[in-house]
Design an enzyme around this catalytic site. Structure first.
Site, PDB file in Angstrom:
ATOM      1  CG  ASN A  51      -1.841   1.208   1.048  1.00  0.00           C
ATOM      2  OD1 ASN A  51      -1.778   2.216   0.438  1.00  0.00           O
ATOM      3  ND2 ASN A  51      -2.285   1.577   2.470  1.00  0.00           N
ATOM      4  CE  LYS A  67       0.202   3.613   4.524  1.00  0.00           C
ATOM      5  NZ  LYS A  67      -0.049   3.798   5.836  1.00  0.00           N
ATOM      6  CG  HIS A  70      -6.038   2.026   5.206  1.00  0.00           C
ATOM      7  ND1 HIS A  70      -5.406   2.984   5.671  1.00  0.00           N
ATOM      8  CD2 HIS A  70      -4.867   0.966   4.921  1.00  0.00           C
ATOM      9  CE1 HIS A  70      -4.387   2.731   6.244  1.00  0.00           C
ATOM     10  NE2 HIS A  70      -3.804   1.815   5.626  1.00  0.00           N
ATOM     11  CD  GLU A  95      -2.801   5.833   6.189  1.00  0.00           C
ATOM     12  OE1 GLU A  95      -2.944   5.713   5.045  1.00  0.00           O
ATOM     13  OE2 GLU A  95      -2.018   5.220   7.101  1.00  0.00           O
ATOM     14  CD  GLU A 104      -3.643  -2.187   7.457  1.00  0.00           C
ATOM     15  OE1 GLU A 104      -2.633  -2.586   6.858  1.00  0.00           O
ATOM     16  OE2 GLU A 104      -4.285  -1.441   7.023  1.00  0.00           O
ATOM     17  N   GLY A 140       2.271   2.635  10.694  1.00  0.00           N
ATOM     18  CA  GLY A 140       3.041   3.792  10.246  1.00  0.00           C
ATOM     19  C   GLY A 140       3.871   4.462  11.835  1.00  0.00           C
ATOM     20  CB  SER A 190       4.894  -1.215  12.024  1.00  0.00           C
ATOM     21  OG  SER A 190       4.459   0.186  12.159  1.00  0.00           O
TER      22      SER A 190
END
Ligand code: PEP
Length: 245
Positions: free
Chosen positions: A9, A11, A91, A93, A163, A169, A208
């Site tokens: 991904n 991003k 996701h 985000e 996740e 991140g 991560s």
């Protein structure tokens, strides 16, 4: 047996020259396997050029309506027409920064299923939920809501990515006991919702993942691969994950 999945991904990272360099470096490694597959989720701009190099390129986002006055959005039909084989949905985000709530995510799942397009449905708790021991309940609510109109006849389209938000991140990752508990919980929930056919739905881990922690994460039961952000931006590092899958 379904293939294990290593999904990148990217991003909102990498420009056109950087993507070209990424592909060049990627092609310098051996990615042959009968049991594993690579997926790349770039900026949608790069899907047309990347689909020549990869067997599976997908989109990070879409809008669930088929067409119309939705300035700036991309439909599933448009993405499929330039070579997108699957999409990410849910996701964290998108949920947090772009306020995609459970009802919106349910619509996206419905749209992907209606189009017979594979999708990775992401779920994950925040740190307060983890520390308050409500993480299992939270994931149950997220998945039950997202899949509320999903029919078991479409199970082959579904892949889940667990996740934990606190691990995305941040350099922190869930430990083996936490991953094992959650993946077993998600599997039993899928079996409860959809019956025994749900035993083949892949459940990825994301958060991560890096070359140092990959082996222990991949050895957890029910981990069918990973959705990788930061460590996918360098093909050399990404390949180190591939070798451990
Ligand atoms: C992700 O974007 O889904 C992700 C897991 O990112 P990272 O690997 O950087 O934590």
């Amino acid at each position: 047996m379904r293939n294990k999945i290593l999904a990148a991904n990217w991003k909102m990272n990498l420009t056109l020259p950087e993507v070209e360099l990424w592909v060049k470096k990627f092609n310098g490694f051996n990615w042959q396997s009968d049991t594993k597959e690579v997926r790349v989720y770039p900026s949608a701009l790069f899907i047309p050029m990347l689909q020549n190099n990869f067997s599976h390129v997908g989109a990070q986002n879409f809008y669930y309506e088929p067409s119309g006055a939705f300035t700036g959005e991309l439909s599933l039909e448009q993405l499929s027409s330039v070579g997108s084989s699957s999409v990410l949905i849910g996701h964290s985000e998108r949920r947090e920064l772009f306020h995609e709530d459970n009802a919106f995510i349910t619509q996206k799942v419905k749209a992907a299923a209606d189009k017979n397009l594979s999708f990775i449905l992401c779920c994950g708790e925040n740190l307060a939920q983890r520390e308050g021991k409500t993480h299992l309940h939270f994931i149950e609510q997220q998945l039950k809501s997202a899949l509320s109109s999903f029919d078991r006849s479409k199970l082959s389209l579904l892949c889940i990515a667990y996740e934990p938000i606190w691990a995305i991140g941040t350099g922190l990752h869930a430990n083996a006991a936490q991953i094992t508990e959650m993946h077993a919980f998600i599997r039993s929930l899928l079996l409860e919702l959809f019956g025994s056919d749900a035993s083949s739905v892949p459940i990825l881990y994301g958060g991560s993942v890096n070359p140092e922690n990959a082996a222990s994460i991949f050895s957890c039961p029910e981990v069918a691969g990973a959705l990788v952000g930061g460590a996918s931006l360098d093909p050399h590092v990404f390949h180190q994950l591939w070798e451990q899958l």
